[in-house]
Design an enzyme around this catalytic site. Sequence first.
Site, PDB file in Angstrom:
ATOM      1  N   HIS A 191       0.849  -1.190   0.000  1.00 32.22           N
ATOM      2  CA  HIS A 191       0.000   0.000   0.000  1.00 32.22           C
ATOM      3  C   HIS A 191       0.885   1.241   0.000  1.00 32.22           C
ATOM      4  O   HIS A 191       1.627   1.484   0.955  1.00 32.22           O
ATOM      5  CB  HIS A 191      -0.890   0.033   1.245  1.00 32.22           C
ATOM      6  CG  HIS A 191      -1.856  -1.102   1.324  1.00 32.22           C
ATOM      7  ND1 HIS A 191      -2.540  -1.415   2.484  1.00 32.22           N
ATOM      8  CD2 HIS A 191      -2.273  -2.002   0.402  1.00 32.22           C
ATOM      9  CE1 HIS A 191      -3.334  -2.454   2.252  1.00 32.22           C
ATOM     10  NE2 HIS A 191      -3.175  -2.824   0.996  1.00 32.22           N
ATOM     11  N   MET A 281      -1.797  -1.620   8.746  1.00 31.65           N
ATOM     12  CA  MET A 281      -3.010  -1.222   9.443  1.00 31.65           C
ATOM     13  C   MET A 281      -4.236  -1.764   8.716  1.00 31.65           C
ATOM     14  O   MET A 281      -4.249  -1.873   7.494  1.00 31.65           O
ATOM     15  CB  MET A 281      -3.049   0.310   9.507  1.00 31.65           C
ATOM     16  CG  MET A 281      -4.063   0.876  10.474  1.00 31.65           C
ATOM     17  SD  MET A 281      -3.722   2.621  10.766  1.00 31.65           S
ATOM     18  CE  MET A 281      -2.156   2.537  11.616  1.00 31.65           C
TER      19      MET A 281
END
Length: 344
Positions: A191, A281
């Site tokens: 990401h 996360m």
Amino acid sequence: MIVEDSAVVRQLLAHIVSRDPRLQLAAAVSSAEEALAELERVRPDVISMDIRLPGMDGLEATRRIMAERPTPIVVIADAVEERGFRISMNALRAGALTVVEKPFGPAREGWEQVAESICTQLYIMSQVPVIRRRASAAPPAPPAPRPMAGRAVGRPALVGVAASTGGPPALARVLGALPPAVPVPVLVVQHMGAPFMEGFAAWLNGLVAPQVEIAKDRMMPRPGHVYVAPGDRHLGITAGGLMQVSEAPPVGGQRPAADVLFQSMARHLGPRGMGILLTGMGEDGARGLTALHAAGGLTLAEDETSAVVYGMPAAAVRMGGVSALLPLDLIGPRLLKALGTEAS
């Protein structure tokens, strides 16, 4: 705390921060030296760090902050400036949490999206606990691996690795264990903002032995190569073994999404696929890794003791999708063992 030598960009960042109700500007300084001098007085929850600074650069400032008063750091970088981006990636290795695109003013296309991304990352990273890093300290011995329920599998035909927050240095560590002629292809989902992906792949290519490149649609992945998902594109594998790069909608708010990669491996490779889920996360990758595990593939996840953020691996553990939970330093050796290429 904003650390930025350009008065224009510093004022722009201050404006962006001041209009977000989640954030409060603690200080805005023009040099790393000033930031270090003010750190104890200001005690910011998160730092926005420029990299190209006069005097001490942002990389050295990150090292000093993580040694003296560990604080979450978000690197603000120019994605098209190659040297600055390499420094930014090395700042992540030194303890910074993530890198976001530098804003260029309200008149530029995509301004609101960049501004929102900066604020969201600053807010999220302000919640992340960080640890002191001293260059002179000997690293602690890694804890023993935690085996999970699983089954014996043969050598995989393809390895998928995914990460989010804290991912670049973790990926460099895991992939750095591989030999140049690694016997299977490796597909990577990280990401990161789309403008940074080419630079990220080039940075990783300079650190690890296998060839690293951006994945291309309908290309057959080859052993000895690591393929990184392009910016804002999903990466998966087809029934015929080709890479599939797509503009399908985001999954769980992510594109590329680790779930897309792992689910395609579960569907088309089954026990011949191996998945590794690193720091990050949220929950991206947990469902896909669980599907791959259920299909007979070997699945590894990073343990809480080493993960910068134990969100994604923890979700995979909760779902029962992890064959073995390992601290970061043991994932590379376990990967080599699975490939039958253990270091001598």
